[in-house]
Design an enzyme around this catalytic site. Structure first.
Site, mmCIF file in Angstrom:
data_model
loop_
_atom_site.group_PDB
_atom_site.id
_atom_site.type_symbol
_atom_site.label_atom_id
_atom_site.label_comp_id
_atom_site.label_asym_id
_atom_site.label_seq_id
_atom_site.Cartn_x
_atom_site.Cartn_y
_atom_site.Cartn_z
ATOM 1 N N ASP A 281 45.170 -35.915 -7.637
ATOM 2 C CA ASP A 281 45.974 -36.776 -8.518
ATOM 3 C C ASP A 281 47.459 -36.572 -8.198
ATOM 4 O OD1 ASP A 281 45.653 -38.029 -11.704
ATOM 5 O OD2 ASP A 281 47.604 -37.291 -11.055
ATOM 6 N N ASP B 55 46.346 -43.576 -8.826
ATOM 7 C CA ASP B 55 46.899 -42.314 -8.316
ATOM 8 C C ASP B 55 45.898 -41.170 -8.225
ATOM 9 O OD1 ASP B 55 46.821 -41.198 -10.967
ATOM 10 O OD2 ASP B 55 48.668 -40.092 -10.547
ATOM 11 N N GLU B 56 44.625 -41.453 -8.367
ATOM 12 C CA GLU B 56 43.682 -40.330 -8.316
ATOM 13 C C GLU B 56 42.309 -40.739 -7.813
ATOM 14 O OE1 GLU B 56 42.243 -39.164 -12.468
ATOM 15 O OE2 GLU B 56 43.991 -40.425 -12.865
HETATM 16 N N1 DCP Z 1 50.553 -44.707 -16.415
HETATM 17 C C1 DCP Z 1 51.005 -45.664 -17.322
HETATM 18 N N2 DCP Z 1 50.856 -45.459 -18.666
HETATM 19 C C2 DCP Z 1 50.237 -44.354 -19.124
HETATM 20 C C3 DCP Z 1 49.761 -43.380 -18.230
HETATM 21 C C4 DCP Z 1 49.946 -43.593 -16.854
HETATM 22 O O1 DCP Z 1 51.563 -46.674 -16.899
HETATM 23 N N3 DCP Z 1 50.103 -44.176 -20.444
HETATM 24 C C5 DCP Z 1 50.795 -44.918 -14.969
HETATM 25 C C6 DCP Z 1 52.086 -44.262 -14.586
HETATM 26 C C7 DCP Z 1 51.661 -42.981 -13.912
HETATM 27 C C8 DCP Z 1 50.343 -43.373 -13.283
HETATM 28 O O2 DCP Z 1 49.768 -44.319 -14.172
HETATM 29 O O3 DCP Z 1 52.618 -42.545 -12.951
HETATM 30 C C9 DCP Z 1 49.396 -42.212 -13.079
HETATM 31 O O4 DCP Z 1 49.017 -41.657 -14.318
HETATM 32 P P1 DCP Z 1 48.841 -40.115 -14.529
HETATM 33 O O5 DCP Z 1 48.159 -39.925 -15.825
HETATM 34 O O6 DCP Z 1 48.214 -39.502 -13.325
HETATM 35 O O7 DCP Z 1 50.326 -39.577 -14.732
HETATM 36 P P2 DCP Z 1 51.432 -39.180 -13.683
HETATM 37 O O8 DCP Z 1 50.951 -39.271 -12.280
HETATM 38 O O9 DCP Z 1 52.676 -39.935 -13.987
HETATM 39 O O10 DCP Z 1 51.719 -37.668 -14.050
HETATM 40 P P3 DCP Z 1 50.801 -36.383 -13.796
HETATM 41 O O11 DCP Z 1 51.618 -35.490 -12.932
HETATM 42 O O12 DCP Z 1 50.563 -35.789 -15.137
HETATM 43 O O13 DCP Z 1 49.542 -36.843 -13.137
HETATM 44 MG MG MG Z 2 49.116 -38.397 -11.768
HETATM 45 MG MG MG Z 3 46.170 -39.986 -12.717
#
Ligand code: DCP
Ligand code: MG
Ligand code: MG
Length: 367
Positions: free
Chosen positions: A13, A108-109
């Site tokens: 991720d 992203d994962e």
């Molecule tokens: N996303 C979004 N709204 C949310 C959660 C996520 O638009 N409530 C989008 C933005 C994030 C992407 O999806 O960048 C990936 O979600 P993740 O939960 O993997 O979060 P991040 O990659 O941003 O952070 P982490 O380092 O916790 O994975």
């Molecule tokens: Mg992420």
């Molecule tokens: Mg994610």
């Protein structure tokens, strides 16, 4: 119950995905609190917050207004979904270079089943390290990876040591790993369920695992039994490579009906490009290529060819489609629409050579 042989699953991720991509694109943002999301005056929410912003208590899904209260010097950036999509394709293709057993969960994962790649010389952990290095070198971004014997444990593990984390749960140690975690970490346990569990004194996964099946079923039904299994680290769900469409196609109506070979070939090439990119993204190849044609009078028909060896690239698709187009061209024939499709889809790794090639004319529908 039947048990599968021990598996080795990776869950990878991106760290602060949208925010990290923005920091990469504009290095002046590196090391700064960055939030990607909607404007506060439009009741926007935070989609992604860089880890610098998280230090101030900024989180995903938080109203942007709140985020800016907590971190007034945060730098707000508008989301660029095209770019995130492109990076997503790139990372999935890096994953698929390691194994074709890749199951994307979101942009992203993804899960990777690396069971068959593990040797005496290279462990699943080595593969995870290699994967992290590859993503950093090619994309300039970090991922966190969890390594475990099941999907659910691997997913929880990847989240344990973010950013740039690597968490390995050895086979047999799933229960100990899970026990101290809060129940919300388990797949399918949301705020409502966790509230009901906490009223019954169940706060951690360990608490949950010590409840009887009867108690879980009486209070939560079938889902309760599933939660109990997950709390023990029991999860036999498979990495599912492709649960989507059986064919991929793209079509386009011409601005004006055309009999011009050059314009028609050009369109076939562009459509093939779209189809081929989609195949590459999903790590699959096509055994058949189809060409859909609609004449000025709306007569619609398809030609299709089953290939001697499956194709998975834009060039391969275009070559086959152009061959199908050639005999259809004539100065009297004006085309209104052209479509290119790929069928007989199989994972690249399972592609088989087909000993016969055939061309069929089919009237009517196009998948
Ligand atoms: N996303 C979004 N709204 C949310 C959660 C996520 O638009 N409530 C989008 C933005 C994030 C992407 O999806 O960048 C990936 O979600 P993740 O939960 O993997 O979060 P991040 O990659 O941003 O952070 P982490 O380092 O916790 O994975
Ligand atoms: Mg992420
Ligand atoms: Mg994610």
């Amino acid at each position: 119950m039947e048990f599968l042989p021990m598996r080795q699953i990776l869950h990878a991720d991106f760290d602060a995905f949208y925010a990290s991509v923005e920091q990469r694109e504009d290095p002046t943002l590196l090391g700064k609190p960055v939030v990607v999301g909607g404007r506060p005056e439009l009741r926007g929410v935070v989609a992604s917050a860089s880890y610098e912003a998280r230090g101030f208590g900024v989180r995903s899904a938080m109203p942007m207004r709140t985020a800016l209260q907590r971190c007034p010097h945060a730098i707000m950036v508008n989301a660029d979904f095209r770019l995130y999509n492109q990076v997503s394709r790139q990372v999935m293709s890096i994953f698929r270079n390691i194994t074709s057993l890749v199951e994307p969960l979101s942009l992203d994962e993804a899960f990777l089943d690396v069971t068959d790649l593990v040797t005496d010389e290279e462990s699943a952990t080595d593969i995870a390290i290699k994967l992290k290095e590859k993503v950093r070198a090619v994309l300039g971004l970090t991922i966190s990876v969890g390594v475990a014997s099941s999907k659910s444990v691997a997913k929880i593990a990847s989240d344990m040591d973010k950013p740039d984390g690597l968490t390995v749960v050895a086979c047999g140690e799933e229960r100990e790993f899970l026990a101290p975690l809060t129940v919300e970490k388990l797949w399918g346990v949301g705020p409502k369920t966790s509230e009901r569990l906490s009223q019954a004194g169940v706060l951690t996964v360990g608490d949950l695992s010590s409840k009887t099946n009867e108690w879980m079923q009486a209070n939560f039904g079938q889902v309760g039994l599933q939660m109990k299994r997950l709390s023990l680290g029991e999860d036999q769900s498979l990495v599912v490579v492709s649960r989507e469409r059986k064919s991929v196609s793209a079509e386009m109506t011409l601005a004006t009906d055309s009999n011009d070979p050059e314009a028609l070939y050009d369109l076939v090439r562009r459509l093939s490009d779209r189809v081929g990119t989609d195949l590459e993204y999903r790590g699959i190849v096509a055994k058949t290529v189809k060409l859909k044609l609609r004449l000025a009078d709306y007569t619609t028909f398809t030609r299709q060819e089953t290939l001697i060896s499956p194709v998975g690239s834009a060039e391969g698709i275009a070559e086959a489609a152009a061959k199908l187009l050639l005999p259809e061209l004539s100065t009297e024939r004006f085309f209104r629409l052209v479509g290119v499709g790929a069928g007989g889809l199989v994972p690249s790794s399972q592609a088989q050579i087909h000993m016969e090639s055939m061309i069929q004319l089919r009237l009517g529908g196009f998948e």
